[in-house]
Design an enzyme around this catalytic site. Structure first.
Site, PDB file in Angstrom:
ATOM      1  N   ASP A  69     -61.771  39.877  39.911  1.00  0.00           N
ATOM      2  CA  ASP A  69     -61.670  40.353  41.292  1.00  0.00           C
ATOM      3  C   ASP A  69     -63.068  40.485  41.895  1.00  0.00           C
ATOM      4  O   ASP A  69     -63.827  41.376  41.521  1.00  0.00           O
ATOM      5  CB  ASP A  69     -60.961  41.712  41.297  1.00  0.00           C
ATOM      6  CG  ASP A  69     -60.775  42.288  42.686  1.00  0.00           C
ATOM      7  OD1 ASP A  69     -61.007  41.564  43.676  1.00  0.00           O
ATOM      8  OD2 ASP A  69     -60.385  43.471  42.782  1.00  0.00           O
ATOM      9  N   SER A 111     -25.009  56.463  61.858  1.00  0.00           N
ATOM     10  CA  SER A 111     -24.299  55.211  61.623  1.00  0.00           C
ATOM     11  C   SER A 111     -25.278  54.048  61.528  1.00  0.00           C
ATOM     12  O   SER A 111     -26.259  53.987  62.273  1.00  0.00           O
ATOM     13  CB  SER A 111     -23.302  54.946  62.757  1.00  0.00           C
ATOM     14  OG  SER A 111     -22.757  53.646  62.641  1.00  0.00           O
ATOM     15  N   ASP A 132     -42.876  26.497  67.917  1.00  0.00           N
ATOM     16  CA  ASP A 132     -43.278  27.802  68.447  1.00  0.00           C
ATOM     17  C   ASP A 132     -42.235  28.869  68.125  1.00  0.00           C
ATOM     18  O   ASP A 132     -42.577  30.024  67.834  1.00  0.00           O
ATOM     19  CB  ASP A 132     -43.500  27.719  69.955  1.00  0.00           C
ATOM     20  CG  ASP A 132     -44.871  27.164  70.310  1.00  0.00           C
ATOM     21  OD1 ASP A 132     -45.668  26.908  69.385  1.00  0.00           O
ATOM     22  OD2 ASP A 132     -45.144  26.987  71.514  1.00  0.00           O
TER      23      ASP A 132
END
Length: 750
Positions: free
Chosen positions: A387, A628, A666
């Site tokens: 890393d 709900s 697009d």
């Protein structure tokens, strides 16, 4: 000063009107001519695009990638430290800029920003001590890690520290808090009745992001945090410690930042680029800084602290590591040691420092205003063998391969941007500041972002995290690539990946994970809504239970670690280069963008079912407060139907018509954008993706429908249940609206 039209000018203006009308007619006629010319040119260019991107070009790109080059680049990048904000890292930026130009990119620029960074005090080192009743220090933790063989004479190795820790010298009793997760503090406070207020806590690394650990400790009232790497999490059984193996030595320490930025970028300029004329907040108003001192230590030193612990025994086996200590929780030491205290000595400073990104451009031949971005960071805590330099070396080779094709006369259909980010380790600062500065362009032109941090964290199988839009792209690509795994000779990467890491939800398919954070894709995906993904080679998570890879962010993360133990032939690096580079190639060159919106529909239903099942742990409250999920399930159903119809149209439309082609592409490109809520998540305004966000309790992990999830989290303990369930209802509404609105973007254009 404005020139105003007076009454006396009106006659002149009227007299001129016929001439202006004639001129307007000519301009209009010319405009139609130009439009026709451009339309014809666009058709020609679109047709030519099919000639400049035949399949053999993908093969040529992949064949040009060489393992020996990646090996050479990794060696070059890891011989000295490249800490963000240092001269060494600036010189590496200039080297990469020069080499990318040599490779053939059209332009390579340095983009600099002045951001808040954190460094240890060179004359007053950070450490932890045990003091007796007279205040005398009877034990001190190590000031540095013993250097690895061959690196004894390397200078400028930053000692272990927690970046952005405030200064302070608190002393007090010690409390062991396991991983310092939310549930660990719940266990201490609610079940064991142990109060951490005014105490110094010691926590082991692992499970969650270190910044979340510190935040949890602050909320619990602690006045200091000590972090350490327990062998249970950072020492694989049967493997020797470095340099004889890839395990963490007892003196090894994990560095890292402890911020809680929640996507803000530079703490002094949240939401805006940290350029020369930026308005900067004062330190007191900075975003995400911790308020208590923090310091990391190795497990040799941790044992000296933990072996003296008294108080309560650990609540269960999950609180025990692998050190030869009882793992008592405390508070304080036991028996004859009860009068001794722990004292922290933290003298780090925060400084506004200049950082440098490297931005390379390969201009598209047909759609130059559509950007596909490949980015990975360059800064490292020390040598950065894994890393980030295993990723930076792969990016370097991908750039070289693209440059070779360009020199032979090839260009991608769309523009490809390559980025070497700075200051990722300090809170994703380089990528975030650049994205903030270019946000208007990226929102209009960004097709996709592919992240390229560490290429390996193991050598077992492929690991991919990405938006559902990229599932099909990844599947199709890996079916064309050869597996590097032993026992899978002649098999595809897809086959070995599926065999070794099967999806828990979809039979016969490989596991693909959600995007969380902790890496440079964050701003592109979570804030801007640009489709994102990342790939690397990983370990066997079923058998190797230790966290990540043991030498993470330590001085022992060297070139030799990779070359001797992880990937001697660099075949896994090459495979990762093929996956990352192949994704970029397809995204930049496919006539129709390789996104499949139907996969989004599938996961939306799965996520809706999951969050509903979580809510049904409270059936009585759901009924009492009339909660709900019907609107969300309805929106998901509508999305599924509209996505299916869109996919049918995608198969049948005239791809030689550039206007229709652009329109369909697009719709695909902007679908991810449609899941962005400009107001962001509650208390996390820079996380704006309604479907995905980093977990509030672990930045590294991704959470689906995060607004609803956070509203439901620990809801039974909320002081005002009516208000809490009202927030659940609001978040369901936001999610349902967003999914429905996203579906409408795929509807056939009138």
């Amino acid at each position: 000063m404005w020139n105003l039209l007076h009454e006396t000018d009106s006659a002149v203006a009227t007299a001129r009107r016929p001439r202006w009308l004639c001129a307007g007619a000519l301009v209009l006629a010319g405009g139609f001519f130009l439009l026709g010319f451009l339309f014809g040119w666009f058709i020609k260019s679109s047709n030519e695009a099919t000639n400049i991107t035949p399949k053999h070009n993908m093969k040529a790109f992949l064949d040009e990638l060489k393992a020996e080059n990646i090996k050479k680049f990794l060696y070059n990048f890891t011989q000295i430290p490249h800490l963000a904000g240092t001269e060494q890292n600036f010189q590496l930026a200039k080297q990469i800029q020069s080499q990318w130009k040599e490779f053939g990119l059209d332009s390579v620029e340095l983009a600099h920003y002045d951001v808040l960074l954190s460094y240890p005090n060179k004359t007053h080192p950070n450490y932890i001590s045990i003091i007796n009743e007279d205040g005398n220090e009877i034990f001190n933790t190590s000031l540095f890690e013993p250097p690895p063989p061959g690196y004894e004479n390397v200078s400028d190795i930053v000692p272990p520290f927690s970046a952005f820790s405030p200064q302070g010298m608190p002393e007090g009793d010690l409390v062991y808090v396991n991983y310092a997760r939310t549930e660990d503090f719940f266990k201490l406070e609610r079940d064991m009745k142990i109060n951490c207020s005014g105490k110094i806590v010691i926590a082991r690394y692992g499970k969650v992001f270190r910044g979340n650990k510190v935040k949890n400790a602050q909320l619990a009232g602690a006045k200091g945090v000590i972090l350490y790497s327990d062998p249970a999490d950072y020492f694989a059984p049967g493997v020797k410690s470095y340099p004889d193996g890839w395990n963490l030595p007892g003196g090894g320490v994990q560095r890292g930042n402890i911020l809680n930025l929640n996507g803000a970028g530079d703490p002094l300029t949240p939401g805006y680029p940290a350029n020369e004329y930026a308005y900067r907040r004062g330190i007191a108003e900075a975003v995400g800084l911790p308020s208590i001192p923090v310091h990391p230590i190795g497990y040799y030193d941790a044992q000296k602290l933990l072996e003296k612990m008294g108080g309560s025994a650990p609540p269960d086996s999950s609180w025990r590591g692998s050190l030869k200590v009882p793992y008592n929780v405390g508070p304080g030491f036991t028996g004859n040691f009860s009068t001794q205290k722990v004292k922290m000595h933290i003298h780090s400073t925060n400084e506004v420092t200049r950082i440098y990104n490297v931005i390379g451009t390969l201009r598209g031949a047909v759609e130059p205003d559509r950007y596909v971005i490949l980015g990975g960071h360059r800064d490292s805590w020390v040598f950065g063998g894994i890393d980030p330099q295993s990723g930076a070396a792969v990016v370097h080779e991908i750039v070289r391969s693209f440059g070779t094709l360009k020199k032979e006369g090839w260009r991608p259909r769309r523009t490809i941007l390559f980025a070497s980010w700075d200051a990722e380790e300090f809170g994703l600062l380089g990528s975030t500041e650049w994205a903030e500065e270019n946000s208007r362009l990226l929102q209009e032109r960004g097709v996709a972002y592919i992240n390229a941090d560490s290429s390996i964290e193991g050598n077992y199988t492929l690991r991919v995290d990405c938006t559902p839009l990229m599932y099909s792209l990844v599947h199709n690509l890996t079916k064309e690539l050869k597996s590097p795994d032993e026992g899978f000779e002649g098999k595809s990467l897809y086959e070995s990946w599926t065999k070794k890491s099967p999806s828990p939800e979809f039979s016969g398919m490989p596991r693909i994970s959600k995007l969380g954070s902790g890496n440079d894709f964050e701003v592109f995906f979570q804030r801007l809504g640009i489709a994102s993904g990342r790939a690397r080679y990983t370990k066997n998570w079923e058998t190797n239970k230790f966290s990540g890879y043991p030498l993470y962010h330590s001085v022992y993360e060297t070139y030799e670690l990779v070359e001797k133990f992880y990937d001697p032939m660099f075949k896994y690096h090459l495979t990762v280069a093929q996956v990352r580079g192949g994704m970029v190639f397809e995204l930049a060159n496919s006539i129709v963008l390789p996104f499949d919106c139907r996969d989004y529909a599938v996961v939306l239903r799965k996520y809706a079912d999951k969050i509903y099942s979580i809510s049904m742990k409270h059936p009585q409250e759901m009924k009492t407060y009339s909660v709900s999920f019907d609107s969300l399930f309805s929106a998901v159903k509508n999305f599924t139907e509209i996505a299916s119809k869109f996919s049918e149209r995608l198969q049948d439309f005239d791809k030689s018509n550039p206007i229709v082609l652009r329109m369909m592409n697009d719709q695909l490109m902007f679908l991810e954008r449609a899941f962005i809520d400009p107001l962001g998540l509650p208390d996390r305004p820079f996380y704006r993706h309604v479907i995905y966000a980093p977990s509030s309790h672990n930045k590294y992990a991704g959470e689906s429908f995060p607004g609803i999830y956070d509203a439901l989290f620990d809801i039974e303990s909320k002081v005002d249940p009516s208000k809490a369930w009202g927030e659940v209802k609001r978040q369901i509404y936001v999610a349902a609206f967003t999914v429905q609105a996203a579906a409408e973007t795929l509807s056939e254009v009138a």
